[in-house]
Design a protein around this motif. Structure first.
Motif, PDB file in Angstrom:
ATOM      1  N   PHE A  76       0.591  -1.329  -0.060  1.00 38.92           N
ATOM      2  CA  PHE A  76      -0.060  -0.007   0.036  1.00 38.92           C
ATOM      3  C   PHE A  76       0.746   1.280   0.022  1.00 38.92           C
ATOM      4  O   PHE A  76       1.741   1.497   0.911  1.00 38.92           O
ATOM      5  CB  PHE A  76      -0.995  -0.060   1.190  1.00 38.92           C
ATOM      6  CG  PHE A  76      -1.801   1.270   1.267  1.00 38.92           C
ATOM      7  CD1 PHE A  76      -2.770   1.318   0.420  1.00 38.92           C
ATOM      8  CD2 PHE A  76      -1.633   2.114   2.477  1.00 38.92           C
ATOM      9  CE1 PHE A  76      -3.859   2.480   0.500  1.00 38.92           C
ATOM     10  CE2 PHE A  76      -2.590   3.284   2.585  1.00 38.92           C
ATOM     11  CZ  PHE A  76      -3.548   3.193   1.600  1.00 38.92           C
ATOM     12  N   GLY A  77       0.789   1.963  -1.082  1.00 41.81           N
ATOM     13  CA  GLY A  77       1.587   3.219  -1.193  1.00 41.81           C
ATOM     14  C   GLY A  77       0.521   4.597  -0.643  1.00 41.81           C
ATOM     15  O   GLY A  77       1.412   5.551  -0.746  1.00 41.81           O
ATOM     16  N   GLY A  78      -0.463   4.535  -0.118  1.00 40.93           N
ATOM     17  CA  GLY A  78      -1.206   5.899   0.370  1.00 40.93           C
ATOM     18  C   GLY A  78      -0.609   6.034   1.665  1.00 40.93           C
ATOM     19  O   GLY A  78       0.234   5.511   2.220  1.00 40.93           O
ATOM     20  N   TYR A  79      -1.441   7.331   2.098  1.00 41.94           N
ATOM     21  CA  TYR A  79      -0.871   8.159   3.208  1.00 41.94           C
ATOM     22  C   TYR A  79      -1.367   7.404   4.603  1.00 41.94           C
ATOM     23  O   TYR A  79      -2.530   6.756   4.603  1.00 41.94           O
ATOM     24  CB  TYR A  79      -1.335   9.683   3.174  1.00 41.94           C
ATOM     25  CG  TYR A  79      -1.278  10.172   4.564  1.00 41.94           C
ATOM     26  CD1 TYR A  79      -0.009  10.670   4.849  1.00 41.94           C
ATOM     27  CD2 TYR A  79      -1.984  10.224   5.578  1.00 41.94           C
ATOM     28  CE1 TYR A  79       0.338  11.770   5.879  1.00 41.94           C
ATOM     29  CE2 TYR A  79      -1.664  11.022   6.667  1.00 41.94           C
ATOM     30  CZ  TYR A  79      -0.462  11.700   6.729  1.00 41.94           C
ATOM     31  OH  TYR A  79      -0.446  12.303   7.967  1.00 41.94           O
ATOM     32  N   ILE A  80      -0.240   6.987   5.688  1.00 41.02           N
ATOM     33  CA  ILE A  80      -0.702   6.346   6.815  1.00 41.02           C
ATOM     34  C   ILE A  80      -0.350   7.321   8.043  1.00 41.02           C
ATOM     35  O   ILE A  80       0.827   7.598   7.957  1.00 41.02           O
ATOM     36  CB  ILE A  80      -0.066   5.068   7.113  1.00 41.02           C
ATOM     37  CG1 ILE A  80      -0.615   4.084   5.827  1.00 41.02           C
ATOM     38  CG2 ILE A  80      -0.346   4.456   8.257  1.00 41.02           C
ATOM     39  CD1 ILE A  80      -0.027   2.688   5.959  1.00 41.02           C
ATOM     40  N   HIS A  81      -1.086   7.774   8.816  1.00 39.50           N
ATOM     41  CA  HIS A  81      -0.800   8.623  10.070  1.00 39.50           C
ATOM     42  C   HIS A  81      -1.128   7.391  11.174  1.00 39.50           C
ATOM     43  O   HIS A  81      -2.447   7.031  11.213  1.00 39.50           O
ATOM     44  CB  HIS A  81      -1.808   9.856  10.149  1.00 39.50           C
ATOM     45  CG  HIS A  81      -1.664  10.480  11.415  1.00 39.50           C
ATOM     46  ND1 HIS A  81      -1.557  12.075  11.387  1.00 39.50           N
ATOM     47  CD2 HIS A  81      -1.201  10.304  12.502  1.00 39.50           C
ATOM     48  CE1 HIS A  81      -1.230  12.708  12.163  1.00 39.50           C
ATOM     49  NE2 HIS A  81      -1.066  11.618  13.134  1.00 39.50           N
ATOM     50  N   LEU A  82      -0.241   7.390  11.967  1.00 39.38           N
ATOM     51  CA  LEU A  82      -0.498   6.373  13.251  1.00 39.38           C
ATOM     52  C   LEU A  82      -0.246   7.349  14.567  1.00 39.38           C
ATOM     53  O   LEU A  82       0.624   8.125  14.624  1.00 39.38           O
ATOM     54  CB  LEU A  82       0.485   5.310  13.501  1.00 39.38           C
ATOM     55  CG  LEU A  82       0.344   4.224  12.361  1.00 39.38           C
ATOM     56  CD1 LEU A  82       1.350   3.155  12.783  1.00 39.38           C
ATOM     57  CD2 LEU A  82      -0.830   3.604  12.160  1.00 39.38           C
ATOM     58  N   LYS A  83      -1.097   6.971  15.636  1.00 36.53           N
ATOM     59  CA  LYS A  83      -0.828   7.727  16.748  1.00 36.53           C
ATOM     60  C   LYS A  83       0.127   7.102  17.562  1.00 36.53           C
ATOM     61  O   LYS A  83       0.195   5.557  17.590  1.00 36.53           O
ATOM     62  CB  LYS A  83      -2.258   7.464  17.558  1.00 36.53           C
ATOM     63  CG  LYS A  83      -2.498   8.208  18.891  1.00 36.53           C
ATOM     64  CD  LYS A  83      -2.156   9.854  18.894  1.00 36.53           C
ATOM     65  CE  LYS A  83      -3.389  10.204  17.782  1.00 36.53           C
ATOM     66  NZ  LYS A  83      -3.291  11.671  17.731  1.00 36.53           N
TER      67      LYS A  83
END
Length: 409
Positions: free
Chosen positions: A135-142
């Motif tokens: 997966f090349g999309g954006y990921i924001h993790l807490k």
């Protein structure tokens, strides 16, 4: 409980976390899986209170062992609970992405069992998306404060951005409303992210093959209005966080009362204008060179709700004005109300070849009405009539006496 019902509960529970902007992350498609991130943001939908957020903004679970008074998901709250498995979040993300609903994932969570266990679950989602599905999309993790440093380091390898929420402006506020949380622990996690990112950026300068770490940096969120902390304290804390940990953004979220809330919480929501003024002040500190202590005073620790902070500062410092648009340095131009950051850059570039008048500034979309009392131009002086060339209003006569031309006797 089916996945659809879980999604309804956990997407609604995630609306209180505003630290989900995606600007700054670029990730090219790899032709092996799906998705890319172009750095232009992923906000597609609006919550009922008007906030623009990404469509797939969810909690892994709203079950939490902490009892933060200001949080609707606290352990003592009587709400319906739900919990995704990591694989369910992976499947939802891929399904929504392939339908062109989203461009990325913002994933947070209540604290389950321990900070380490919760962090492991979040990492599993991101790792599976990246390594298994490419997966090349954006990921924001807490980033969960207090989690093992090894886990924080691993999270940054899979996520574009990490965020550890400071929650409240001061440690005293945390003692009152979030006793399980400590500002020192939260800042320690921020420090780990900052240090690891600096190391990764240096390694990338030496070799493009070096692994990336949280390319879009880190952010945090601060709830305002839930405690008596004033704007001066809030901005002082913000300055400290920006300076020490090089945060990309601090998000200010006005407290909103919820049913059956603790008696220690205010009954009214924080004014949205207060939130707006804090964002304006934050922008002035980050891009205009203002210091937190300049925007408020010990005698007036709250920002004005009726006037923007830049204008307030200008009115309290008449000795600084007027500023000559055609000669003043960049730092001085940035202090003029009505002249924005980009306009200053354009003025500095153009004035080398052309002197600015009011009409020229209008073409740069300067708010002339706001700026006029604080600046001088080729055809304007504050509190004076416009400067008009003599030749345009008076036909000179070479043989007329001087007194006739000047009106003197």
């Amino acid at each position: 409980m089916n996945v659809q019902r879980k999604l309804e509960i956990l997407a609604d529970a995630a609306k209180y976390d505003a630290s989900c902007a995606s600007s700054g992350a670029k990730r090219a498609g790899n032709n092996e899986g799906v998705g890319h991130s172009d750095g232009m943001g992923i906000c597609h939908s609006y919550t009922p209170d008007g906030r623009c957020v990404s469509l797939l903004k969810i909690l892994l679970t709203n079950v939490c062992t902490y009892d933060c008074v200001f949080c609707v998901n606290r352990v003592s709250s009587d709400i319906q609970r739900a919990r995704f498995t990591p694989q369910e979040v992976v499947d939802l993300t891929l399904d929504f992405y392939k339908r062109n609903y989203i461009e990325g994932l913002f994933l947070s969570s209540g604290i389950v069992q321990s900070p380490d266990y919760t962090m492991e679950q979040l990492i599993q989602v991101a790792k599976t998306l990246r390594s298994v599905h490419k997966f090349g999309g954006y990921i924001h993790l807490k980033a969960i404060p207090g989690a093992n440093e090894r886990l924080i380091n691993e999270a940054g390898l899979w996520a574009d951005r990490l965020s550890a929420n400071i929650e409240l402006p001061t440690q005293q506020d945390l003692v009152q409303l979030a006793p399980e949380k400590k500002s020192a622990v939260i800042e320690s996690t921020m420090g780990q992210i900052h240090t690891r990112k600096e190391e990764a950026d240096e390694d990338r300068k030496k070799s493009t093959l070096a692994p990336k770490f949280a390319m879009a940096g880190q952010s945090t969120q601060m709830v305002v209005g839930a405690t008596p902390a004033n704007d001066r304290q809030i901005l002082t804390t913000a300055t400290h966080l920006y300076r020490e940990y090089k945060l990309r953004r601090i998000y200010y979220t006005g407290f909103s009362p919820y049913p059956e809330a603790d008696a220690r919480l205010p009954l009214k929501a924080a004014p949205l204008m207060r939130e707006h003024r804090l964002y304006q002040s934050d922008w002035l500190m980050r891009y205009y060179g203002y210091q937190a202590e300049e925007l408020t005073t010990p005698e007036q620790p709250e920002l004005s709700l009726t006037e923007d902070p830049k204008t307030t500062w200008a009115k309290h410092h008449p000795e600084f004005f007027p500023i000559d648009v055609n000669a003043a340095p960049r730092e001085a131009l940035l202090r003029v109300p009505g002249i924005g950051y980009r306009s200053v850059e354009r003025i500095l570039s153009i004035r080398k070849y052309h002197r600015f008048g009011l009409d020229d500034l209008k073409k740069l979309h300067v708010r002339i009405k706001s700026a006029m009392p604080y600046m001088t131009t080729a055809d304007h002086l504050p509190n004076a009539q416009p400067i008009v060339p003599i030749a345009s209003t008076l036909q000179l006569d070479l043989f007329a006496p001087f007194s006739a031309l000047t009106g003197s006797v």
